[in-house]
Design an enzyme around this catalytic site. Structure first.
Site, PDB file in Angstrom:
ATOM      1  N   HIS A 266       0.838  -1.214   0.000  1.00 33.85           N
ATOM      2  CA  HIS A 266       0.000   0.000   0.000  1.00 33.85           C
ATOM      3  C   HIS A 266       0.880   1.275   0.000  1.00 33.85           C
ATOM      4  O   HIS A 266       2.031   1.212  -0.384  1.00 33.85           O
ATOM      5  CB  HIS A 266      -0.980  -0.012   1.178  1.00 33.85           C
ATOM      6  CG  HIS A 266      -1.719  -1.319   1.251  1.00 33.85           C
ATOM      7  ND1 HIS A 266      -2.832  -1.593   0.477  1.00 33.85           N
ATOM      8  CD2 HIS A 266      -1.475  -2.450   1.975  1.00 33.85           C
ATOM      9  CE1 HIS A 266      -3.247  -2.836   0.741  1.00 33.85           C
ATOM     10  NE2 HIS A 266      -2.432  -3.378   1.646  1.00 33.85           N
TER      11      HIS A 266
ATOM     12  N   GLU B 217      -2.367   0.474   7.823  1.00 30.12           N
ATOM     13  CA  GLU B 217      -1.507  -0.641   7.434  1.00 30.12           C
ATOM     14  C   GLU B 217      -0.243  -0.167   6.706  1.00 30.12           C
ATOM     15  O   GLU B 217       0.851  -0.678   6.951  1.00 30.12           O
ATOM     16  CB  GLU B 217      -2.288  -1.628   6.559  1.00 30.12           C
ATOM     17  CG  GLU B 217      -1.488  -2.899   6.283  1.00 30.12           C
ATOM     18  CD  GLU B 217      -1.985  -3.691   5.087  1.00 30.12           C
ATOM     19  OE1 GLU B 217      -3.164  -3.536   4.691  1.00 30.12           O
ATOM     20  OE2 GLU B 217      -1.187  -4.453   4.526  1.00 30.12           O
TER      21      GLU B 217
ATOM     22  N   GLU C 230       1.699 -11.779   5.818  1.00 34.86           N
ATOM     23  CA  GLU C 230       0.661 -11.018   6.532  1.00 34.86           C
ATOM     24  C   GLU C 230       0.989 -11.156   8.014  1.00 34.86           C
ATOM     25  O   GLU C 230       0.865 -12.234   8.592  1.00 34.86           O
ATOM     26  CB  GLU C 230      -0.732 -11.614   6.242  1.00 34.86           C
ATOM     27  CG  GLU C 230      -1.203 -11.456   4.800  1.00 34.86           C
ATOM     28  CD  GLU C 230      -1.827 -10.090   4.495  1.00 34.86           C
ATOM     29  OE1 GLU C 230      -1.808  -9.221   5.399  1.00 34.86           O
ATOM     30  OE2 GLU C 230      -2.318  -9.905   3.372  1.00 34.86           O
TER      31      GLU C 230
ATOM     32  N   HIS D 118       2.778  -7.084   4.582  1.00 34.67           N
ATOM     33  CA  HIS D 118       1.411  -6.596   4.827  1.00 34.67           C
ATOM     34  C   HIS D 118       0.955  -6.955   6.230  1.00 34.67           C
ATOM     35  O   HIS D 118       1.521  -7.826   6.887  1.00 34.67           O
ATOM     36  CB  HIS D 118       0.431  -7.258   3.836  1.00 34.67           C
ATOM     37  CG  HIS D 118       0.548  -6.732   2.440  1.00 34.67           C
ATOM     38  ND1 HIS D 118      -0.348  -5.844   1.904  1.00 34.67           N
ATOM     39  CD2 HIS D 118       1.479  -6.974   1.470  1.00 34.67           C
ATOM     40  CE1 HIS D 118       0.008  -5.555   0.653  1.00 34.67           C
ATOM     41  NE2 HIS D 118       1.128  -6.237   0.364  1.00 34.67           N
TER      42      HIS D 118
HETATM   43 ZN   LIG Z   1      -2.229  -5.137   2.738  1.00 33.53          ZN
END
Ligand SMILES: [Zn+2]
Length: 804
Positions: free
Chosen positions: A640, A651, A769, A704
């Site tokens: 992002h 995030e 993640e 992420h």
């Molecule tokens: Zn993400």
């Protein structure tokens, strides 16, 4: 003498007296459960509920209770229980067991009715075969509800049909008007139905006009002509009871009402299942794993109750495919339907079978469940006898403490003697023994050397059966399956380096056999799996492809999978034609050169080099290249950024912080780190992948933090593409590293990494993640800088392990 026994004796005396003139013998009476013959009729004469059991045990299900004035017949007199027959509120025959003690206490023999009364009763019995519509009325299912919308049916069905011989069938699509007409014609419906035994199928069949059947098809159609190609007048759902004219033809005539008008139509006899002329009571056991009692005679209808395999059920015959059963559901008795295939009548003759124990051990259980008591056990290969019983279980008699006991064997645990054996051919993986029985402790009939090609037959789970000649006599023996490799089994192909000097390919699986070919040390060879000690290879002898054998000790297999790595030369690097320093040199690199290679063996890497513009595969010593992260190109992709904040609006910041920590660790280890972004900017996914390609990354790590609409999920997961073994390995190492550092929940590696940055990336790439921002607890944890640093350390550890 108890009152009951006294009555029975009196009855016997009576029989002796009348026996000369009557053909009825008592023995016949008690064995015959038919309705017409009534040995002794009792009546309950006390205000007492007498339980009727399914089995002759108080542990068994209570079918119902006999109350004061209930009349019942003793069909069979037992020591403790008697098998009785009575009628329920709807006058259906029902069977069960009653304690003799209770009969004695609460019942008396009914006075013998006079002739006329008896005949009346009998008539009632034969015509009263209700239930046709009962279950449908009691428990209308969805289908019926639908059909009621279109047609007015069950409640009035048959009422007028009985009187009018030619008008049969179902009540059809009555409009409101029609209904009114009918009500006028028959002012009191209730009265009519009470007077007429309208539900009787017997009366119908006696008139030989109309018969009834279950609609088998969904839908079951009534056609205008006796052809399936003709127009459909009307359709009925499966399980519906239809009426039509009795006929021997393929096509049955039926009358249906279309727009209130009676129209003659045709039903194919294959589409209906005729109801039995007379229902008979029966007992049976559940044949399949489960028996469902359906609300209507259709497997698509509601299940009222289910019983497990082996359970005893009582029922009445209904049609060719269906039986009717009374079940107690939600505090009341209901009629339901049992499919013929799901039950096996109690008196069905059993077949005796011979077989052998298929698995390591066979247990004979006390019931039809592997969790029931084990009565006895047998070892694999043992011959045993048993009898057919249900779909999944055999019945067997075993001796427990010298007493014959009935037990049950699961079908999967035996191989029937008549089961066809398959002939196989295979190769002995090592020296192989043929045993006299299915045990390695039994005597050895014969032995064969490694690589021997043998023929044998399938036998049990772990053993083959073989015929061997012992002193010239054919003898049956057994070979353990693990000792053989099927001739047609898929072989594993290998590539490796010749390590023996020289490395020989032999004609047989023996170093003393003829040498087909020799290779110098470092030669790259191809071969395939064969036995425990030998590989099989194809070599060319005088231009002819010949099968030979290589001893496993003479070669070192290539790493599988081979890992692609870019490394730095820590000294001058020589690229050899073979994996040997004595082979010819293809090329040299100076110290510090960046070389892309693939891992190959413990001592050699494989490289592609260009000599005079032509690609060659060559080999370099592993110790000439820097190990570990030093010089590795690692692209870090903080997910992002810019106008795309990612999960929970924060995030992007966590991703970048984590990437920055990771960069520090990697730089300290000498890796070359490229960041797709180092500030809060937006990059397309394609731009991120382009950076990976531009720098020819040794690894691309996309960072992420997760989120989910459900606040409960938590933990860490790492994604990769299933097609890439290197990615799987890297993903697992990173996942393990992060879990070890952070202690968060391990959600595991996921091979469905269908993310653009992985899918479109030609370099080794994974996406991690690092926890769920949507989980309040985890949010508190992962938003702390200390956590991000730990996560970065975990990723670093994974990468470090991957490159070492
Ligand atoms: Zn993400």
């Amino acid at each position: 003498m108890t009152k009951l026994k006294k009555h029975i004796s009196m009855f016997l005396i009576a029989l002796l007296v009348f026996g000369l003139t009557s053909n009825i013998g008592y023995a016949n009476e008690i064995n015959n459960k038919s309705v017409e013959q009534e040995p002794i009729t009792y009546v309950v004469n006390e205000e007492q509920q007498v339980a009727v059991y399914l089995e002759d045990s108080q542990e068994s299900e209570i079918l119902f209770h006999l109350i004061k004035d209930s009349v019942f017949d003793i069909v069979e007199l037992g020591d403790e229980y008697s098998y009785i027959q009575t009628k329920d509120e709807e006058d259906n025959e029902v069977l069960g067991y009653v304690l003799n003690e209770e009969i004695d206490q609460y019942a008396i023999v009914q006075d013998k009715p006079d002739e006329e009364e008896l005949s009346d009763e009998k008539q009632e019995e034969t015509i009263e075969t209700p239930l046709t519509e009962e279950p449908q009325e009691n428990a209308p299912n969805e289908e019926e509800a639908v059909s009621e919308e279109n047609t007015s049916i069950d409640s009035t069905e048959g009422q007028d049909n009985l009187t009018e011989e030619d008008e049969l069938t179902e009540e059809e699509s009555q409009t409101d008007e029609l209904k009114e007409e009918e009500q006028q014609a028959v002012p009191d419906e209730q009265e009519v139905s009470d007077e007429q035994p309208v539900k009787s199928r017997m009366l119908m069949s006696k008139a030989l006009v109309t018969v009834q059947g279950v609609a088998l098809k969904n839908p079951t159609n009534v056609y205008t002509e006796s052809s399936r190609n003709s127009t459909v007048l009307k359709s009925y759902s499966q399980g519906k009871i239809l009426k039509f004219e009795k006929s021997n033809n393929q096509w049955l005539q039926a009358t249906v009402y279309v727009n209130g008008k009676a129209v003659a139509g045709y039903i194919n006899s294959d589409d209906v299942d005729l109801l039995v002329e007379k229902q008979e009571s029966s007992r049976g056991i559940v044949y399949n794993e489960n028996l469902h009692v359906y609300a209507t005679p259709s497997k698509n209808s509601n299940v009222l109750k289910s019983y497990k395999e082996g359970h005893t059920v009582v029922y009445q015959t209904y049609s060719a495919q269906w039986n009717e059963a009374r079940v107690y559901v939600n505090g009341k008795w209901q009629y339901g339907f049992i499919h013929e295939d799901d039950v096996i009548p109690e008196n069905t003759p059993q077949s005796t079978l011979n077989g052998v124990v298929k698995n390591e051990k066979l247990n004979v259980y006390s019931g039809l469940s592997k969790s029931s008591n084990v009565l006895k056990s047998y070892n694999e290969g043992k011959s045993i006898k048993y009898r057919t019983h249900t779909a999944n279980w055999y019945e067997a008699t075993v001796y427990v403490n010298g007493k014959a006991t009935t037990g049950y064997i699961h079908k999967g645990d035996v191989v029937n003697a008549d089961a066809p054996q398959k002939s196989l051919q295979g190769i002995a993986k090592n020296r192989v023994h043929v045993y006299s029985s299915t045990s390695t402790n039994s005597s050895i009939l014969k032995s064969y050397s490694e690589g021997s090609n043998l023929k044998y037959k399938t036998f049990t789970k772990n053993w083959y059966e073989a015929t061997v000649y012992v002193n010239g006599k054919a003898t049956t023996g057994y070979i353990h399956k693990d000792a053989m490799v099927d001739e047609n089994a898929a072989r594993t192909n290998y590539r490796g380096v010749a390590t023996a000097s020289p490395t020989r390919v032999y004609a047989n699986e023996s170093t003393s056999s003829k040498v087909l070919k020799s290779y110098s040390t470092g030669s790259i060879l191809k071969y395939r799996s064969y036995t425990d000690n030998w590989y099989e290879a194809t070599v060319y002898v005088n231009g002819k492809a010949t099968t030979g054998y290589i001893n496993k000790k003479h070669v070192e297999n290539s790493k599988n999978p081979q890992q692609s790595i870019t490394g730095t030369a820590q000294s001058e690097v020589t690229v050899y034609k073979k994996a040997s320093t004595t082979s010819s040199v293809l090329k040299s690199y100076s110290k510090g050169s960046k070389i892309k290679y693939k891992t190959f063996t413990s001592n050699w890497h494989e490289v592609i080099v260009y000599v005079n513009g032509k690609a060659h595969t060559g080999y370099i010593k592993t110790n000439t290249m820097e190990k570990g992260l030093k010089g590795k190109v690692i692209v870090l992709d903080a997910g992002h950024g810019g106008h795309d904040p990612g999960a929970m609006g924060i995030e992007k910041d966590l991703n970048l912080n984590t990437a920055n920590y990771l960069r520090s660790y990697l730089n300290a280890a000498g890796a070359e780190v490229i960041m797709t972004r180092s500030t809060d900017v937006y990059l397309t996914l394609a731009e991120r992948v382009e950076i990976s390609h531009q720098y020819n990354a040794d690894a691309f790590i996309s960072i992420h933090y997760n989120s989910n609409p459900d606040p409960s999920p938590n933990g860490i997961e790492t994604y990769y593409l299933p097609s890439n073994e290197d990615e799987r390995e890297l993903a697992q190492l990173i996942q393990d590293g992060v879990i070890a550092e952070t202690g968060l929940r391990d959600r595991g590696v996921k091979n469905n990494g269908n993310f653009y940055v992985i899918r479109e990336n030609q370099n080794i790439s994974v996406l991690v993640e690092l926890g769920f921002l949507s989980n309040p607890n985890e949010y508190d944890t992962v938003t702390k800088a200390a956590y991000q640093q730990k996560a970065a350390k975990g990723i670093f550890n994974g990468l470090n392990q991957y490159f070492n």
